[in-house]
Design a protein around this motif. Structure first.
Motif, PDB file in Angstrom:
ATOM      1  N   PRO A   6      -4.294   2.496  -6.407  1.00  0.00           N
ATOM      2  CA  PRO A   6      -4.581   0.726  -6.497  1.00  0.00           C
ATOM      3  C   PRO A   6      -5.472   0.259  -5.506  1.00  0.00           C
ATOM      4  O   PRO A   6      -5.740   0.685  -4.576  1.00  0.00           O
ATOM      5  CB  PRO A   6      -3.113   0.364  -6.427  1.00  0.00           C
ATOM      6  CG  PRO A   6      -2.437   1.396  -5.701  1.00  0.00           C
ATOM      7  CD  PRO A   6      -3.066   2.975  -5.970  1.00  0.00           C
ATOM      8  N   SER A   7      -5.929  -0.880  -5.887  1.00  0.00           N
ATOM      9  CA  SER A   7      -6.963  -1.431  -4.905  1.00  0.00           C
ATOM     10  C   SER A   7      -6.329  -2.179  -3.623  1.00  0.00           C
ATOM     11  O   SER A   7      -5.090  -2.409  -3.954  1.00  0.00           O
ATOM     12  CB  SER A   7      -7.805  -2.656  -5.529  1.00  0.00           C
ATOM     13  OG  SER A   7      -7.202  -3.566  -5.908  1.00  0.00           O
ATOM     14  N   PRO A   8      -6.669  -2.297  -2.540  1.00  0.00           N
ATOM     15  CA  PRO A   8      -5.914  -3.074  -1.516  1.00  0.00           C
ATOM     16  C   PRO A   8      -5.652  -4.451  -1.813  1.00  0.00           C
ATOM     17  O   PRO A   8      -4.604  -4.976  -1.609  1.00  0.00           O
ATOM     18  CB  PRO A   8      -7.128  -3.389  -0.312  1.00  0.00           C
ATOM     19  CG  PRO A   8      -7.960  -2.143  -0.535  1.00  0.00           C
ATOM     20  CD  PRO A   8      -8.022  -1.817  -2.062  1.00  0.00           C
ATOM     21  N   ARG A   9      -6.344  -5.209  -2.709  1.00  0.00           N
ATOM     22  CA  ARG A   9      -6.116  -6.570  -3.360  1.00  0.00           C
ATOM     23  C   ARG A   9      -4.716  -6.446  -4.224  1.00  0.00           C
ATOM     24  O   ARG A   9      -4.085  -7.232  -4.139  1.00  0.00           O
ATOM     25  CB  ARG A   9      -7.138  -7.089  -4.094  1.00  0.00           C
ATOM     26  CG  ARG A   9      -6.982  -8.456  -4.736  1.00  0.00           C
ATOM     27  CD  ARG A   9      -8.045  -9.009  -5.219  1.00  0.00           C
ATOM     28  NE  ARG A   9      -9.138  -9.139  -4.220  1.00  0.00           N
ATOM     29  CZ  ARG A   9      -9.845 -10.179  -4.183  1.00  0.00           C
ATOM     30  NH1 ARG A   9      -9.960 -11.183  -5.260  1.00  0.00           N
ATOM     31  NH2 ARG A   9     -10.718 -10.373  -3.452  1.00  0.00           N
ATOM     32  N   THR A  10      -4.672  -5.390  -5.011  1.00  0.00           N
ATOM     33  CA  THR A  10      -3.558  -5.092  -5.821  1.00  0.00           C
ATOM     34  C   THR A  10      -2.216  -4.984  -5.088  1.00  0.00           C
ATOM     35  O   THR A  10      -1.337  -5.492  -5.206  1.00  0.00           O
ATOM     36  CB  THR A  10      -3.794  -4.039  -6.914  1.00  0.00           C
ATOM     37  OG1 THR A  10      -5.094  -4.397  -7.511  1.00  0.00           O
ATOM     38  CG2 THR A  10      -2.703  -3.922  -7.583  1.00  0.00           C
ATOM     39  N   VAL A  11      -2.411  -4.128  -3.877  1.00  0.00           N
ATOM     40  CA  VAL A  11      -1.404  -3.676  -3.130  1.00  0.00           C
ATOM     41  C   VAL A  11      -0.895  -4.882  -2.210  1.00  0.00           C
ATOM     42  O   VAL A  11       0.207  -5.300  -2.241  1.00  0.00           O
ATOM     43  CB  VAL A  11      -1.758  -2.521  -2.078  1.00  0.00           C
ATOM     44  CG1 VAL A  11      -0.660  -2.303  -1.114  1.00  0.00           C
ATOM     45  CG2 VAL A  11      -2.012  -1.504  -3.014  1.00  0.00           C
ATOM     46  N   PRO A  19       9.754  -9.563  -5.116  1.00  0.00           N
ATOM     47  CA  PRO A  19      10.006  -8.288  -5.675  1.00  0.00           C
ATOM     48  C   PRO A  19      10.637  -8.255  -7.083  1.00  0.00           C
ATOM     49  O   PRO A  19      10.525  -7.571  -8.151  1.00  0.00           O
ATOM     50  CB  PRO A  19      11.206  -7.506  -4.876  1.00  0.00           C
ATOM     51  CG  PRO A  19      11.062  -8.124  -3.374  1.00  0.00           C
ATOM     52  CD  PRO A  19      10.463  -9.606  -3.581  1.00  0.00           C
ATOM     53  N   THR A  20      11.372  -9.184  -7.491  1.00  0.00           N
ATOM     54  CA  THR A  20      11.669  -9.596  -8.749  1.00  0.00           C
ATOM     55  C   THR A  20      10.540  -9.818  -9.770  1.00  0.00           C
ATOM     56  O   THR A  20      10.933  -9.671 -11.022  1.00  0.00           O
ATOM     57  CB  THR A  20      12.871 -10.554  -8.880  1.00  0.00           C
ATOM     58  OG1 THR A  20      12.441 -11.737  -8.417  1.00  0.00           O
ATOM     59  CG2 THR A  20      14.052 -10.228  -8.063  1.00  0.00           C
ATOM     60  N   ALA A  21       9.459 -10.336  -9.343  1.00  0.00           N
ATOM     61  CA  ALA A  21       8.562 -10.566 -10.231  1.00  0.00           C
ATOM     62  C   ALA A  21       7.514  -9.432 -10.744  1.00  0.00           C
ATOM     63  O   ALA A  21       6.734  -9.397 -11.383  1.00  0.00           O
ATOM     64  CB  ALA A  21       7.488 -11.698  -9.564  1.00  0.00           C
ATOM     65  N   LEU A  22       7.734  -8.367  -9.975  1.00  0.00           N
ATOM     66  CA  LEU A  22       7.097  -7.057 -10.302  1.00  0.00           C
ATOM     67  C   LEU A  22       7.484  -6.207 -11.647  1.00  0.00           C
ATOM     68  O   LEU A  22       8.952  -6.343 -11.317  1.00  0.00           O
ATOM     69  CB  LEU A  22       7.039  -6.147  -8.947  1.00  0.00           C
ATOM     70  CG  LEU A  22       6.228  -6.954  -7.736  1.00  0.00           C
ATOM     71  CD1 LEU A  22       6.647  -5.635  -6.507  1.00  0.00           C
ATOM     72  CD2 LEU A  22       5.006  -6.990  -8.039  1.00  0.00           C
ATOM     73  N   SER A  23       6.808  -5.728 -12.166  1.00  0.00           N
ATOM     74  CA  SER A  23       7.283  -4.774 -13.282  1.00  0.00           C
ATOM     75  C   SER A  23       7.731  -3.503 -12.585  1.00  0.00           C
ATOM     76  O   SER A  23       7.520  -3.337 -11.381  1.00  0.00           O
ATOM     77  CB  SER A  23       6.141  -4.535 -14.085  1.00  0.00           C
ATOM     78  OG  SER A  23       5.149  -3.804 -13.480  1.00  0.00           O
ATOM     79  N   GLU A  24       8.384  -2.692 -13.630  1.00  0.00           N
ATOM     80  CA  GLU A  24       8.846  -1.677 -12.784  1.00  0.00           C
ATOM     81  C   GLU A  24       7.980  -0.772 -12.430  1.00  0.00           C
ATOM     82  O   GLU A  24       7.987  -0.081 -11.458  1.00  0.00           O
ATOM     83  CB  GLU A  24      10.081  -0.922 -14.255  1.00  0.00           C
ATOM     84  CG  GLU A  24      10.997  -0.136 -13.642  1.00  0.00           C
ATOM     85  CD  GLU A  24      12.042   0.298 -14.480  1.00  0.00           C
ATOM     86  OE1 GLU A  24      12.074   1.668 -14.822  1.00  0.00           O
ATOM     87  OE2 GLU A  24      12.476  -0.442 -15.274  1.00  0.00           O
ATOM     88  N   ALA A  25       6.826  -0.620 -13.237  1.00  0.00           N
ATOM     89  CA  ALA A  25       5.760   0.063 -12.967  1.00  0.00           C
ATOM     90  C   ALA A  25       5.094  -0.030 -11.648  1.00  0.00           C
ATOM     91  O   ALA A  25       4.740   0.472 -10.715  1.00  0.00           O
ATOM     92  CB  ALA A  25       4.740   0.204 -13.916  1.00  0.00           C
ATOM     93  N   GLU A  26       4.958  -1.320 -11.601  1.00  0.00           N
ATOM     94  CA  GLU A  26       4.420  -1.941 -10.183  1.00  0.00           C
ATOM     95  C   GLU A  26       5.444  -1.668  -9.058  1.00  0.00           C
ATOM     96  O   GLU A  26       4.856  -1.279  -7.787  1.00  0.00           O
ATOM     97  CB  GLU A  26       4.069  -3.387 -10.234  1.00  0.00           C
ATOM     98  CG  GLU A  26       3.171  -3.828 -11.058  1.00  0.00           C
ATOM     99  CD  GLU A  26       2.995  -5.319 -11.452  1.00  0.00           C
ATOM    100  OE1 GLU A  26       1.910  -5.742 -11.735  1.00  0.00           O
ATOM    101  OE2 GLU A  26       4.079  -5.933 -11.392  1.00  0.00           O
ATOM    102  N   LEU A  30       4.204   0.603  -5.899  1.00  0.00           N
ATOM    103  CA  LEU A  30       4.243   0.016  -4.491  1.00  0.00           C
ATOM    104  C   LEU A  30       5.198   0.794  -3.681  1.00  0.00           C
ATOM    105  O   LEU A  30       4.747   1.171  -2.516  1.00  0.00           O
ATOM    106  CB  LEU A  30       4.745  -1.339  -4.552  1.00  0.00           C
ATOM    107  CG  LEU A  30       5.026  -2.139  -3.190  1.00  0.00           C
ATOM    108  CD1 LEU A  30       3.701  -2.238  -2.445  1.00  0.00           C
ATOM    109  CD2 LEU A  30       5.606  -3.472  -3.287  1.00  0.00           C
ATOM    110  N   LYS A  31       6.090   1.183  -4.106  1.00  0.00           N
ATOM    111  CA  LYS A  31       7.157   2.307  -3.308  1.00  0.00           C
ATOM    112  C   LYS A  31       6.362   3.546  -2.857  1.00  0.00           C
ATOM    113  O   LYS A  31       6.675   4.017  -1.970  1.00  0.00           O
ATOM    114  CB  LYS A  31       8.434   2.726  -4.229  1.00  0.00           C
ATOM    115  CG  LYS A  31       9.414   3.297  -3.521  1.00  0.00           C
ATOM    116  CD  LYS A  31      10.753   3.324  -4.500  1.00  0.00           C
ATOM    117  CE  LYS A  31      11.895   4.066  -3.462  1.00  0.00           C
ATOM    118  NZ  LYS A  31      12.981   3.831  -4.367  1.00  0.00           N
TER     119      LYS A  31
END
Length: 134
Positions: A6-11, A19-26, A30-31
């Motif tokens: 992932p790009s730095p901007r994405t991270v 954290p609740t707004a992130l999808s499971e894949a995201e 991130l983890k």
């Protein structure tokens, strides 16, 4: 074939969002990123509570947050914390109170824009006519 990192901007977006707004894949991505970069993991542990202080207006937690920041070896956050310390009362008030100076800043911004538009073109009288009726 390996997956594109992932790009730095994405991270940064993942870290700054709730954290609740992130999808499971995201969340999984991130983890994985945080597991590979301990410094970024430590930064995330400080950024998220600060964001919560901002959105929930918990200014009373600022001293505790500053103490936690100083415990980690994160020079950029130490600089940020030192800046907050220079005017701690104002920052605490800004985090705790619902008042803001947005209306005043908007007026100042508008007057500055008018002055720039008219620079060298008109005298004080025309500037006064444009500013005062506003």
């Amino acid at each position: 074939m390996t997956a594109q990192p992932p790009s730095p901007r994405t991270v940064a977006g993942w870290i700054l969002r709730r954290p609740t707004a992130l999808s499971e894949a995201e969340q999984l991505q991130l983890k994985s990123v945080l597991a590979q970069c301990p410094g970024l993991d430590a930064l995330t542990r400080h950024v998220r509570p600060f964001a919560t202080m901002l959105t929930e207006r918990w200014g009373e937690r600022l001293p505790e947050w500053l103490g936690a920041v100083r415990q980690d070896d994160l020079p950029s956050l130490h600089t940020f914390a030192a800046g907050i310390d220079r005017d701690r009362d104002a920052v605490t008030a800004g985090l705790a109170l619902s008042w803001n100076s947005g209306v005043i800043e908007g007026r100042v911004n508008r007057i500055t824009m008018l002055k720039r538009q008219m620079f060298g073109r008109a005298g004080f009288e025309l500037l006064r006519k444009r500013v005062l009726p506003a």
